[in-house]
Scaffold this motif. Structure first.
Motif, PDB file in Angstrom:
ATOM      1  N   TYR A   2     113.322  55.051  24.017  1.00 37.49           N
ATOM      2  CA  TYR A   2     113.010  53.039  23.161  1.00 37.49           C
ATOM      3  C   TYR A   2     111.955  52.220  23.312  1.00 37.49           C
ATOM      4  O   TYR A   2     111.645  51.268  22.626  1.00 37.49           O
ATOM      5  CB  TYR A   2     114.243  52.768  22.888  1.00 37.49           C
ATOM      6  CG  TYR A   2     114.875  52.581  24.155  1.00 37.49           C
ATOM      7  CD1 TYR A   2     115.006  51.361  24.548  1.00 37.49           C
ATOM      8  CD2 TYR A   2     115.552  52.990  25.081  1.00 37.49           C
ATOM      9  CE1 TYR A   2     115.399  50.490  25.744  1.00 37.49           C
ATOM     10  CE2 TYR A   2     116.257  52.741  26.401  1.00 37.49           C
ATOM     11  CZ  TYR A   2     116.028  51.239  26.777  1.00 37.49           C
ATOM     12  OH  TYR A   2     116.855  51.063  28.021  1.00 37.49           O
ATOM     13  N   GLU A   3     112.119  52.429  24.688  1.00 35.80           N
ATOM     14  CA  GLU A   3     111.015  51.067  25.650  1.00 35.80           C
ATOM     15  C   GLU A   3     109.556  51.847  24.642  1.00 35.80           C
ATOM     16  O   GLU A   3     108.558  50.898  24.706  1.00 35.80           O
ATOM     17  CB  GLU A   3     110.976  51.098  26.614  1.00 35.80           C
ATOM     18  CG  GLU A   3     111.693  50.930  27.703  1.00 35.80           C
ATOM     19  CD  GLU A   3     112.305  51.288  29.050  1.00 35.80           C
ATOM     20  OE1 GLU A   3     111.748  51.652  29.401  1.00 35.80           O
ATOM     21  OE2 GLU A   3     113.290  50.615  29.379  1.00 35.80           O
ATOM     22  N   THR A   4     109.014  52.400  24.216  1.00 35.26           N
ATOM     23  CA  THR A   4     107.445  53.348  23.790  1.00 35.26           C
ATOM     24  C   THR A   4     108.010  52.940  22.594  1.00 35.26           C
ATOM     25  O   THR A   4     106.424  52.799  22.248  1.00 35.26           O
ATOM     26  CB  THR A   4     107.039  55.020  24.587  1.00 35.26           C
ATOM     27  OG1 THR A   4     108.395  55.281  24.084  1.00 35.26           O
ATOM     28  CG2 THR A   4     106.827  54.878  26.810  1.00 35.26           C
ATOM     29  N   LEU A   5     109.044  53.058  21.922  1.00 32.52           N
ATOM     30  CA  LEU A   5     108.424  52.939  20.210  1.00 32.52           C
ATOM     31  C   LEU A   5     109.415  51.814  19.763  1.00 32.52           C
ATOM     32  O   LEU A   5     108.735  51.177  18.729  1.00 32.52           O
ATOM     33  CB  LEU A   5     109.593  54.074  19.567  1.00 32.52           C
ATOM     34  CG  LEU A   5     109.484  55.688  20.277  1.00 32.52           C
ATOM     35  CD1 LEU A   5     110.310  56.611  19.392  1.00 32.52           C
ATOM     36  CD2 LEU A   5     107.827  55.778  19.833  1.00 32.52           C
ATOM     37  N   ASN A   6     109.563  51.505  21.129  1.00 27.85           N
ATOM     38  CA  ASN A   6     109.525  49.157  20.184  1.00 27.85           C
ATOM     39  C   ASN A   6     110.780  49.622  19.772  1.00 27.85           C
ATOM     40  O   ASN A   6     110.955  48.831  18.439  1.00 27.85           O
ATOM     41  CB  ASN A   6     108.741  48.592  20.342  1.00 27.85           C
ATOM     42  CG  ASN A   6     109.116  47.489  20.776  1.00 27.85           C
ATOM     43  OD1 ASN A   6     110.008  46.918  21.052  1.00 27.85           O
ATOM     44  ND2 ASN A   6     107.968  46.368  20.160  1.00 27.85           N
ATOM     45  N   ILE A   7     112.163  50.620  19.709  1.00 26.44           N
ATOM     46  CA  ILE A   7     113.170  50.308  18.666  1.00 26.44           C
ATOM     47  C   ILE A   7     114.137  49.946  19.329  1.00 26.44           C
ATOM     48  O   ILE A   7     114.438  51.220  20.797  1.00 26.44           O
ATOM     49  CB  ILE A   7     113.016  51.985  19.244  1.00 26.44           C
ATOM     50  CG1 ILE A   7     112.336  52.192  16.983  1.00 26.44           C
ATOM     51  CG2 ILE A   7     113.756  51.925  17.240  1.00 26.44           C
ATOM     52  CD1 ILE A   7     111.651  53.152  16.646  1.00 26.44           C
ATOM     53  N   PRO A   8     115.641  50.205  19.500  1.00 30.20           N
ATOM     54  CA  PRO A   8     116.692  49.730  20.193  1.00 30.20           C
ATOM     55  C   PRO A   8     117.141  51.679  20.513  1.00 30.20           C
ATOM     56  O   PRO A   8     117.166  52.102  19.229  1.00 30.20           O
ATOM     57  CB  PRO A   8     117.375  48.781  18.718  1.00 30.20           C
ATOM     58  CG  PRO A   8     116.781  47.727  18.083  1.00 30.20           C
ATOM     59  CD  PRO A   8     115.122  48.979  17.821  1.00 30.20           C
ATOM     60  N   PRO A   9     118.445  51.532  21.249  1.00 29.49           N
ATOM     61  CA  PRO A   9     118.125  52.717  21.667  1.00 29.49           C
ATOM     62  C   PRO A   9     119.878  52.726  20.273  1.00 29.49           C
ATOM     63  O   PRO A   9     119.998  54.306  20.020  1.00 29.49           O
ATOM     64  CB  PRO A   9     118.723  51.919  23.101  1.00 29.49           C
ATOM     65  CG  PRO A   9     118.781  50.828  23.227  1.00 29.49           C
ATOM     66  CD  PRO A   9     117.897  50.145  22.408  1.00 29.49           C
ATOM     67  N   SER A  10     120.714  52.241  20.366  1.00 23.83           N
ATOM     68  CA  SER A  10     121.496  52.344  19.111  1.00 23.83           C
ATOM     69  C   SER A  10     120.809  52.833  18.369  1.00 23.83           C
ATOM     70  O   SER A  10     121.246  54.106  17.529  1.00 23.83           O
ATOM     71  CB  SER A  10     121.970  50.927  18.475  1.00 23.83           C
ATOM     72  OG  SER A  10     121.182  50.007  18.050  1.00 23.83           O
ATOM     73  N   THR A  11     119.402  52.678  17.404  1.00 20.96           N
ATOM     74  CA  THR A  11     119.026  53.285  16.338  1.00 20.96           C
ATOM     75  C   THR A  11     118.859  54.414  16.298  1.00 20.96           C
ATOM     76  O   THR A  11     118.843  55.326  16.179  1.00 20.96           O
ATOM     77  CB  THR A  11     117.246  52.075  16.047  1.00 20.96           C
ATOM     78  OG1 THR A  11     117.936  50.536  15.688  1.00 20.96           O
ATOM     79  CG2 THR A  11     116.948  52.775  14.965  1.00 20.96           C
ATOM     80  N   ILE A  12     117.601  54.883  17.889  1.00 19.41           N
ATOM     81  CA  ILE A  12     118.001  56.453  17.831  1.00 19.41           C
ATOM     82  C   ILE A  12     118.981  57.082  17.671  1.00 19.41           C
ATOM     83  O   ILE A  12     118.508  58.102  17.599  1.00 19.41           O
ATOM     84  CB  ILE A  12     117.010  56.219  19.626  1.00 19.41           C
ATOM     85  CG1 ILE A  12     115.496  55.406  19.172  1.00 19.41           C
ATOM     86  CG2 ILE A  12     116.636  57.553  19.741  1.00 19.41           C
ATOM     87  CD1 ILE A  12     115.086  55.121  20.702  1.00 19.41           C
ATOM     88  N   LYS A  13     120.207  56.379  18.940  1.00 18.69           N
ATOM     89  CA  LYS A  13     120.898  57.634  18.966  1.00 18.69           C
ATOM     90  C   LYS A  13     121.697  57.897  17.999  1.00 18.69           C
ATOM     91  O   LYS A  13     122.262  58.576  17.336  1.00 18.69           O
ATOM     92  CB  LYS A  13     122.498  56.811  19.484  1.00 18.69           C
ATOM     93  CG  LYS A  13     122.133  56.597  20.811  1.00 18.69           C
ATOM     94  CD  LYS A  13     123.479  56.291  21.419  1.00 18.69           C
ATOM     95  CE  LYS A  13     122.847  55.762  23.288  1.00 18.69           C
ATOM     96  NZ  LYS A  13     123.782  54.985  23.539  1.00 18.69           N
TER      97      LYS A  13
END
Length: 140
Positions: A2-13
């Motif tokens: 999520y740090e490399t994509l700059n997206i919150p972890p909840s979105t990835i989950k």
């Protein structure tokens, strides 16, 4: 990740969960009936309500019917809420022009009277009581 994509972890989950459950990441069909296509009516409704803020929902319902869109009162209320317009209950009837004029005439007649004249006045409150009906309340 999520740090490399700059997206919150909840979105990835949630994306991973959707992929595991449904095998896709596209938006799925939603439940419920889709809203009526009433863009023109919505604009006319908010315009009319801002011009005449004391309009009732029933009057607005009839005006939208004139445009050609039949809508329930709760739908109108929701539409107005989304536009930032909220209704209030009017508890007292508004003064009519005739009443305003008679009150002004009475007040002008009393200007020169001494203050002790009011000791002889019997004061009473007038209350309108309705057994049936909506007691003069209007939701505007």
């Amino acid at each position: 990740m999520y740090e490399t994509l700059n997206i919150p972890p909840s979105t990835i989950k949630s994306i991973i969960k959707k992929w595991k459950e449904y095998g896709t990441t596209t938006n799925l069909p939603r439940e419920g009936r889709p809203p009526k296509p009433m863009d023109q009516a919505r604009r006319a409704l908010t315009r009319e309500e801002t011009k005449r803020p004391k309009t009732t929902l029933k009057e607005l319902q009839s005006s939208t019917a004139e445009i050609g869109v039949s809508v329930h009162r709760t739908t109108l209320s929701r539409t107005l809420h989304r536009a930032g317009l909220y209704g209030v209950t009017i508890k007292k009837p508004l003064l009519k022009e005739k009443n305003k004029k008679t009150r002004l005439v009475f007040a002008k007649r009393q200007v020169g009277n001494p203050p002790n004249i009011w000791k002889r006045v019997l004061w009473s409150d007038e209350t309108k009581i309705e057994l049936f009906g909506h007691q003069g309340k209007r939701y505007v």
